[in-house]
Motif scaffolding. Structure first.
Motif, PDB file in Angstrom:
ATOM      1  N   ILE A 119       0.883  -1.165   0.000  1.00  0.00           N
ATOM      2  CA  ILE A 119       0.000   0.000   0.000  1.00  0.00           C
ATOM      3  C   ILE A 119       0.921   1.215   0.000  1.00  0.00           C
ATOM      4  O   ILE A 119       1.796   1.341   0.864  1.00  0.00           O
ATOM      5  N   ILE A 120       0.697   2.082  -0.980  1.00  0.00           N
ATOM      6  CA  ILE A 120       1.604   3.217  -1.144  1.00  0.00           C
ATOM      7  C   ILE A 120       0.886   4.526  -0.832  1.00  0.00           C
ATOM      8  O   ILE A 120      -0.189   4.799  -1.353  1.00  0.00           O
ATOM      9  N   GLN A 158      17.570   7.307  13.952  1.00  0.00           N
ATOM     10  CA  GLN A 158      17.505   6.817  12.586  1.00  0.00           C
ATOM     11  C   GLN A 158      16.739   5.520  12.433  1.00  0.00           C
ATOM     12  O   GLN A 158      16.227   5.210  11.384  1.00  0.00           O
ATOM     13  N   GLY A 159      16.680   4.710  13.484  1.00  0.00           N
ATOM     14  CA  GLY A 159      15.971   3.441  13.335  1.00  0.00           C
ATOM     15  C   GLY A 159      14.480   3.552  13.563  1.00  0.00           C
ATOM     16  O   GLY A 159      13.759   2.560  13.520  1.00  0.00           O
ATOM     17  N   LEU A 160      14.014   4.776  13.803  1.00  0.00           N
ATOM     18  CA  LEU A 160      12.609   4.943  14.187  1.00  0.00           C
ATOM     19  C   LEU A 160      11.702   4.869  12.966  1.00  0.00           C
ATOM     20  O   LEU A 160      11.930   5.527  11.969  1.00  0.00           O
ATOM     21  N   TYR A 161      10.660   4.063  13.097  1.00  0.00           N
ATOM     22  CA  TYR A 161       9.596   4.074  12.092  1.00  0.00           C
ATOM     23  C   TYR A 161       8.539   5.016  12.619  1.00  0.00           C
ATOM     24  O   TYR A 161       7.688   4.623  13.402  1.00  0.00           O
ATOM     25  N   TYR A 162       8.623   6.251  12.193  1.00  0.00           N
ATOM     26  CA  TYR A 162       7.755   7.282  12.762  1.00  0.00           C
ATOM     27  C   TYR A 162       6.272   6.958  12.605  1.00  0.00           C
ATOM     28  O   TYR A 162       5.484   7.231  13.484  1.00  0.00           O
ATOM     29  N   CYS A 163       5.912   6.368  11.470  1.00  0.00           N
ATOM     30  CA  CYS A 163       4.484   6.106  11.226  1.00  0.00           C
ATOM     31  C   CYS A 163       4.094   4.693  11.590  1.00  0.00           C
ATOM     32  O   CYS A 163       3.137   4.172  11.032  1.00  0.00           O
ATOM     33  N   ASN A 164       4.832   4.096  12.495  1.00  0.00           N
ATOM     34  CA  ASN A 164       4.544   2.702  12.799  1.00  0.00           C
ATOM     35  C   ASN A 164       3.149   2.471  13.334  1.00  0.00           C
ATOM     36  O   ASN A 164       2.653   1.355  13.327  1.00  0.00           O
ATOM     37  N   ILE A 165       2.538   3.557  13.800  1.00  0.00           N
ATOM     38  CA  ILE A 165       1.178   3.397  14.306  1.00  0.00           C
ATOM     39  C   ILE A 165       0.243   2.916  13.193  1.00  0.00           C
ATOM     40  O   ILE A 165      -0.692   2.156  13.441  1.00  0.00           O
ATOM     41  N   LEU A 166       0.543   3.337  11.966  1.00  0.00           N
ATOM     42  CA  LEU A 166      -0.317   2.933  10.846  1.00  0.00           C
ATOM     43  C   LEU A 166      -0.246   1.436  10.609  1.00  0.00           C
ATOM     44  O   LEU A 166      -1.262   0.796  10.300  1.00  0.00           O
ATOM     45  N   VAL A 192       2.557  -6.613   8.876  1.00  0.00           N
ATOM     46  CA  VAL A 192       2.684  -5.357   8.144  1.00  0.00           C
ATOM     47  C   VAL A 192       4.058  -4.757   8.405  1.00  0.00           C
ATOM     48  O   VAL A 192       4.444  -4.577   9.548  1.00  0.00           O
ATOM     49  N   THR A 193       4.772  -4.495   7.319  1.00  0.00           N
ATOM     50  CA  THR A 193       6.113  -3.913   7.497  1.00  0.00           C
ATOM     51  C   THR A 193       6.293  -2.718   6.565  1.00  0.00           C
ATOM     52  O   THR A 193       5.582  -2.584   5.576  1.00  0.00           O
ATOM     53  N   TRP A 194       7.270  -1.902   6.874  1.00  0.00           N
ATOM     54  CA  TRP A 194       7.545  -0.729   6.044  1.00  0.00           C
ATOM     55  C   TRP A 194       8.617  -1.066   5.014  1.00  0.00           C
ATOM     56  O   TRP A 194       9.676  -1.559   5.362  1.00  0.00           O
ATOM     57  N   LEU A 195       8.322  -0.731   3.762  1.00  0.00           N
ATOM     58  CA  LEU A 195       9.335  -0.938   2.737  1.00  0.00           C
ATOM     59  C   LEU A 195      10.025   0.378   2.395  1.00  0.00           C
ATOM     60  O   LEU A 195      11.232   0.443   2.217  1.00  0.00           O
ATOM     61  N   ARG A 196       9.224   1.420   2.308  1.00  0.00           N
ATOM     62  CA  ARG A 196       9.801   2.729   1.991  1.00  0.00           C
ATOM     63  C   ARG A 196       9.292   3.736   3.001  1.00  0.00           C
ATOM     64  O   ARG A 196       8.140   3.683   3.411  1.00  0.00           O
ATOM     65  N   ASP A 197      10.163   4.642   3.375  1.00  0.00           N
ATOM     66  CA  ASP A 197       9.786   5.629   4.385  1.00  0.00           C
ATOM     67  C   ASP A 197      10.367   6.972   3.951  1.00  0.00           C
ATOM     68  O   ASP A 197      11.569   7.115   3.794  1.00  0.00           O
ATOM     69  N   MET A 198       9.468   7.949   3.761  1.00  0.00           N
ATOM     70  CA  MET A 198       9.945   9.248   3.262  1.00  0.00           C
ATOM     71  C   MET A 198      10.886   9.930   4.228  1.00  0.00           C
ATOM     72  O   MET A 198      11.744  10.714   3.833  1.00  0.00           O
ATOM     73  N   LEU A 199      10.732   9.658   5.521  1.00  0.00           N
ATOM     74  CA  LEU A 199      11.587  10.310   6.500  1.00  0.00           C
ATOM     75  C   LEU A 199      13.005   9.764   6.449  1.00  0.00           C
ATOM     76  O   LEU A 199      13.918  10.321   7.039  1.00  0.00           O
ATOM     77  N   GLY A 232      14.401   9.218   3.503  1.00  0.00           N
ATOM     78  CA  GLY A 232      14.972   9.601   2.220  1.00  0.00           C
ATOM     79  C   GLY A 232      14.300   9.012   1.000  1.00  0.00           C
ATOM     80  O   GLY A 232      14.669   9.343  -0.114  1.00  0.00           O
ATOM     81  N   ASP A 233      13.300   8.108   1.205  1.00  0.00           N
ATOM     82  CA  ASP A 233      12.622   7.555   0.019  1.00  0.00           C
ATOM     83  C   ASP A 233      11.605   8.562  -0.508  1.00  0.00           C
ATOM     84  O   ASP A 233      11.364   9.591   0.106  1.00  0.00           O
ATOM     85  N   ASP A 234      10.973   8.175  -1.634  1.00  0.00           N
ATOM     86  CA  ASP A 234      10.082   9.156  -2.262  1.00  0.00           C
ATOM     87  C   ASP A 234       8.615   8.971  -1.885  1.00  0.00           C
ATOM     88  O   ASP A 234       7.781   9.773  -2.258  1.00  0.00           O
ATOM     89  N   ALA A 235       8.306   7.897  -1.175  1.00  0.00           N
ATOM     90  CA  ALA A 235       6.906   7.693  -0.773  1.00  0.00           C
ATOM     91  C   ALA A 235       6.902   6.771   0.445  1.00  0.00           C
ATOM     92  O   ALA A 235       7.941   6.276   0.871  1.00  0.00           O
ATOM     93  N   PHE A 236       5.707   6.572   1.000  1.00  0.00           N
ATOM     94  CA  PHE A 236       5.575   5.615   2.094  1.00  0.00           C
ATOM     95  C   PHE A 236       5.006   4.334   1.532  1.00  0.00           C
ATOM     96  O   PHE A 236       3.961   4.353   0.891  1.00  0.00           O
ATOM     97  N   GLU A 237       5.681   3.237   1.777  1.00  0.00           N
ATOM     98  CA  GLU A 237       5.180   1.963   1.255  1.00  0.00           C
ATOM     99  C   GLU A 237       5.091   0.943   2.385  1.00  0.00           C
ATOM    100  O   GLU A 237       6.075   0.666   3.084  1.00  0.00           O
ATOM    101  N   LEU A 238       3.892   0.411   2.547  1.00  0.00           N
ATOM    102  CA  LEU A 238       3.637  -0.591   3.577  1.00  0.00           C
ATOM    103  C   LEU A 238       3.448  -1.923   2.890  1.00  0.00           C
ATOM    104  O   LEU A 238       2.662  -2.019   1.955  1.00  0.00           O
TER     105      LEU A 238
END
Lengths: 186, 233
Positions: free
Chosen positions: A110-111, A128-136, A153-160, A162-168
């Motif tokens: 889900i992007i 740096q290891g923090l997944y800020y939106c982990n609540i989602l 559910v895991t995070w693949l991309r995280d804009m914080l 340096g990636d370009d979008a959030f990908e779950l």
């Protein structure tokens, strides 16, 4: 009785009461800050956020089902679509997209292009290891568990980071049939 | 004094629902006060440095200090991003869920009600600090201001159904606990960083005819603020 047609995410979002997204963003920021001060370990904070998200998801799914009138999803693909298009829109006011289906149809991504949680946010070097939106991720996991789907559910991309979008990445582990608390013959 | 109410009222009105200002300064020098304050606000919108040029507390809390105190990354400089218009919204229930988790988490960390209120207030304080900065860049306009008739160092903002209290029920053993402490913290944050140190608290006020009591935010300004106003007025 004729079944009520499912409402689109936009229609529901227009009909629910809304609050300013900044208040939401800042409250979430205050919460993460509190967690960081209390727990200090970034991994701990990630877990705590996930747990909080899980608690929210468990209650959120009731409201979601009540307001959106979606019919029972036939398969996981439909579930993911509904989460992305209706769920995110209804609660966060943003639309997500689904992609990267695997061969069996049990894993998808889900992007999110736009995420109200991270407005004005930047991660310092100490976190740096923090997944800020982990609540989602917790919210999705909790909500799906209430409808008999065990997921991971895991995070693949995280804009914080340096990636370009959030990908779950949402992976269906198994479907657990509902258990009745009482035996039939009692 | 009017100046700070101007900001406040508009913030509350636009973001936290309808409110009524029940007490305020009624003083011919008020207009000048607004002008002086408004000028200061406009000054800050035209500079990149988010400073509020006013006597008193001068903390330059820029947005880069939002989380921790880390170094700024070169490629994701949050200050370079355009400031959003502030019209984006999320659902009320989303906010309510988030707030309830915040309260529940804090409940596990403390032993008594006073401590819980304190923690919520601190969280709100941080929010208030940043809200003020955002407001300074938005030039929000208040729809209406009400004038009171008394002149004291205590002011009240009251609301029938405070946003954060709508979905929270207080179990009997918690007695006087009030989630409005979070909002009180926001108010304190805004005031403090605008140079008006004050003690802010939230109270339940039972009202005839309403099932739930009205929540009132009580603002008690510090001595130095009153002296300053007297000097400038």
């Amino acid at each position: 009785m004729a079944p009520v047609a499912p409402r689109s995410g936009d229609a529901i979002f227009a009909s629910v009461e809304r609050v300013n997204a900044e208040l939401f963003t800042l409250t979430y920021g205050a919460m993460v800050r509190q967690l960081l001060t209390d727990l200090e370990e970034v991994e701990e904070v990630n877990n705590q956020l996930d747990q909080m998200g899980y608690n929210i998801g468990v209650r959120l799914v009731d409201e979601f089902l009540a307001k959106s009138n979606v019919s029972r999803c036939v398969d996981f693909k439909e579930t993911a679509e509904v989460i992305a298009k209706v769920g995110f829109k209804m609660f966060l006011g943003v639309t997500a997209s689904v992609s990267n289906w695997d061969a069996e149809g049990t894993t998808c991504s889900i992007i999110l292009e736009d995420n109200p949680l991270v407005d004005f946010v930047e991660l310092p070097d100490t976190c740096q290891g923090l997944y800020y939106c982990n609540i989602l991720s917790g919210v999705i996991r909790g909500a799906l568990e209430m409808v008999s789907m065990k997921t991971e559910v895991t995070w693949l991309r995280d804009m914080l980071r340096g990636d370009d979008a959030f990908e779950l990445q949402v992976k269906l582990l198994k479907q657990v049939p509902e258990e009745y608390p009482y035996k039939d013959d009692e | 004094m009017w100046g700070i109410y101007y900001i406040f009222y508009s913030y509350f009105y636009n973001n936290l629902g309808q409110i009524r200002l029940s007490k305020s300064l009624c003083n011919p020098s008020c207009t000048r006060m607004i002008d002086k304050y408004t000028i200061c606000l406009y000054f800050s919108t035209h500079t990149r440095i988010y400073k509020i040029a006013r006597t008193g507390n001068q903390n330059c809390k820029s947005i880069e200090q939002m989380i921790g105190a880390g170094k700024m990354k070169q490629y994701t400089n949050v200050l370079d991003r355009p400031l959003s218009k502030g019209k984006q919204e999320v659902s009320l229930s989303g906010f309510a869920f988030l707030f309830s988790e915040l309260v529940q988490y804090n409940q596990t960390q403390v032993d008594n009600i006073a401590e819980l209120e304190r923690r919520l207030e601190d969280a709100g304080y941080a929010v208030g600090t940043r809200i003020l900065e955002l407001l300074c860049h938005r030039e929000k306009v208040a729809d209406s201001l009400e004038k009171g008739t008394e002149h004291e160092d205590e002011y009240m903002i009251s609301e029938k159904e405070l946003l954060v209290n709508r979905f929270i029920s207080i179990p009997k053993d918690m007695g006087a606990f009030n989630c409005g402490a979070f909002v009180a913290g926001i108010v304190r944050g805004v005031l403090d960083n605008a140079g008006f140190p004050a003690v802010v608290s939230a109270h339940f006020v039972p009202v005839e005819g309403l099932q739930r009591p009205r929540t009132t935010i009580l603002i008690k300004f510090a001595e130095e603020v009153l002296q300053r106003e007297a000097r400038l007025g």
